[in-house]
Design a protein around this motif. Structure first.
Motif, PDB file in Angstrom:
ATOM      1  N   UNK A 106       6.142  69.462  21.417  1.00 57.33           N
ATOM      2  CA  UNK A 106       6.883  70.049  22.539  1.00 57.33           C
ATOM      3  C   UNK A 106       6.043  70.041  23.814  1.00 57.33           C
ATOM      4  N   UNK A 107       4.744  70.152  23.664  1.00 56.95           N
ATOM      5  CA  UNK A 107       3.871  70.200  24.839  1.00 56.95           C
ATOM      6  C   UNK A 107       3.962  68.917  25.655  1.00 56.95           C
ATOM      7  N   UNK A 108       4.376  67.833  25.028  1.00 52.59           N
ATOM      8  CA  UNK A 108       4.514  66.564  25.729  1.00 52.59           C
ATOM      9  C   UNK A 108       5.914  66.346  26.270  1.00 52.59           C
ATOM     10  N   UNK A 109       6.793  67.350  26.091  1.00 59.44           N
ATOM     11  CA  UNK A 109       8.181  67.191  26.510  1.00 59.44           C
ATOM     12  C   UNK A 109       8.275  67.157  28.031  1.00 59.44           C
ATOM     13  N   UNK A 110       9.296  66.468  28.507  1.00 57.01           N
ATOM     14  CA  UNK A 110       9.439  66.267  29.955  1.00 57.01           C
ATOM     15  C   UNK A 110       9.856  67.529  30.684  1.00 57.01           C
ATOM     16  N   UNK A 111      10.408  68.535  29.950  1.00 61.89           N
ATOM     17  CA  UNK A 111      10.863  69.734  30.643  1.00 61.89           C
ATOM     18  C   UNK A 111       9.745  70.747  30.848  1.00 61.89           C
ATOM     19  N   UNK A 112       8.532  70.395  30.499  1.00 62.91           N
ATOM     20  CA  UNK A 112       7.411  71.305  30.693  1.00 62.91           C
ATOM     21  C   UNK A 112       6.889  71.197  32.124  1.00 62.91           C
ATOM     22  N   UNK A 113       6.443  72.319  32.669  1.00 60.82           N
ATOM     23  CA  UNK A 113       5.906  72.309  34.011  1.00 60.82           C
ATOM     24  C   UNK A 113       5.630  73.724  34.485  1.00 60.82           C
ATOM     25  N   UNK A 114       4.767  73.877  35.496  1.00 61.34           N
ATOM     26  CA  UNK A 114       4.380  75.197  35.973  1.00 61.34           C
ATOM     27  C   UNK A 114       5.570  75.979  36.518  1.00 61.34           C
ATOM     28  N   UNK A 115       6.395  75.301  37.317  1.00 57.30           N
ATOM     29  CA  UNK A 115       7.547  75.982  37.927  1.00 57.30           C
ATOM     30  C   UNK A 115       8.531  76.444  36.854  1.00 57.30           C
ATOM     31  N   UNK A 116       8.835  75.548  35.910  1.00 56.07           N
ATOM     32  CA  UNK A 116       9.777  75.890  34.848  1.00 56.07           C
ATOM     33  C   UNK A 116       9.227  77.010  33.982  1.00 56.07           C
ATOM     34  N   UNK A 117       7.940  76.927  33.621  1.00 53.80           N
ATOM     35  CA  UNK A 117       7.325  77.958  32.789  1.00 53.80           C
ATOM     36  C   UNK A 117       7.372  79.316  33.477  1.00 53.80           C
ATOM     37  N   UNK A 118       7.019  79.341  34.762  1.00 49.86           N
ATOM     38  CA  UNK A 118       7.006  80.599  35.511  1.00 49.86           C
ATOM     39  C   UNK A 118       8.411  81.175  35.640  1.00 49.86           C
ATOM     40  N   UNK A 119       9.378  80.302  35.947  1.00 49.38           N
ATOM     41  CA  UNK A 119      10.753  80.755  36.117  1.00 49.38           C
ATOM     42  C   UNK A 119      11.298  81.366  34.833  1.00 49.38           C
ATOM     43  N   UNK A 120      11.041  80.687  33.709  1.00 50.81           N
ATOM     44  CA  UNK A 120      11.570  81.182  32.449  1.00 50.81           C
ATOM     45  C   UNK A 120      10.849  82.433  31.965  1.00 50.81           C
ATOM     46  N   UNK A 121       9.621  82.649  32.415  1.00 53.81           N
ATOM     47  CA  UNK A 121       8.933  83.894  32.076  1.00 53.81           C
ATOM     48  C   UNK A 121       9.649  85.090  32.687  1.00 53.81           C
TER      49      UNK A 121
END
Length: 253
Positions: A106-121
């Protein structure tokens, strides 16, 4: 040969069902029939008596969780069977690996990113809080067990697939999720059985062995108990299907 047997079986079922309805054409009301029972007196009865008899402030909740308690129970069982079926159908499919390997992919998935991670937190806690809000207000406004269960499952799904979350909500196994869904159905059935120990019928909330001044208060308790069962079953079933898919998916494809 097997396909011919299946075709013959399907044809026989269609003929049998069609013959039954031709023999008894009035067994089911016609579409848009204004004189059908549901329009002639059932709806009026619900509107006039639902709130006073069940204690629920929402007529829809009163109908689904009280008057049609059996129907909602069967719907909950269908959810459980859906999860078990997904587990059985995909059980023969080879797993990608243990959950540690899935998380690594999953760590290599294209939906990973700082903005997405922060938003979903920020989004995940809001979803969880809103799920409890929907459950708590299911009797007085739109919402209830099915919606709350789905929201909790969505929160889990986001937590499960976003790399940096590290499964802060915990991780279910396939079998664990299926068993949890079964616990939800058990809570529903147990709530229905309780009145029988007090001289009542199955799901007769007015006979629950709890102290209450009015029968409507017992109905509210009964509705709340079965809604808890629905929340657990729906949430665990969706999680079960998710885990089954995650265990058998290559995320680098």
């Amino acid at each position: 040969m097997k396909n011919k047997k299946k075709i013959i079986g399907v044809v026989l079922i269609i003929v049998a069902v069609s013959g039954f309805f031709f023999k008894f054409p009035n067994i089911i009301p016609a579409v848009d029939d204004a004189k059908a029972p549901v329009h002639s007196y059932i709806s009026g009865f619900y509107i006039e008596n639902a709130i006073s008899q069940t204690g629920a402030h929402n007529i829809v909740t009163a109908v689904l969780a009280d008057y049609r308690g059996f129907d909602t129970l069967f719907e909950t069982c269908v959810m459980l069977l859906a999860g078990i079926t997904a587990l059985m159908v995909l059980s023969s499919t080879a797993k990608v690996g243990k959950k540690q390997k899935v998380s690594k992919e999953i760590k290599n998935a294209s939906f990973s990113g700082t903005i997405i991670d922060t938003a979903f937190r920020v989004i995940v806690p809001i979803i969880v809080i809103y799920a409890f809000y929907v459950f708590a207000h299911g009797e007085s406004s739109l919402g209830g067990g099915f919606q709350a269960g789905a929201l909790l499952a969505i929160a889990y799904m986001i937590d499960r697939i976003i790399p940096s979350f590290n499964n802060s909500l915990g991780t279910f196994t396939e079998q664990g999720a299926a068993m949890t869904a079964g616990v939800g159905v058990f809570i529903y059935i147990f709530t229905g059985i309780l009145p029988m120990f007090n001289g009542g019928n199955f799901l007769e909330y007015g006979r629950l062995p709890f102290g209450a001044e009015k029968a409507a208060e017992l109905h509210v308790i009964g509705i709340t108990m079965i809604e808890i069962g629905v929340v657990v079953c729906v949430m665990a079933t969706i999680i079960n299907i998710l885990e089954v898919v995650l265990e058998r998916t290559e995320f680098d494809e």
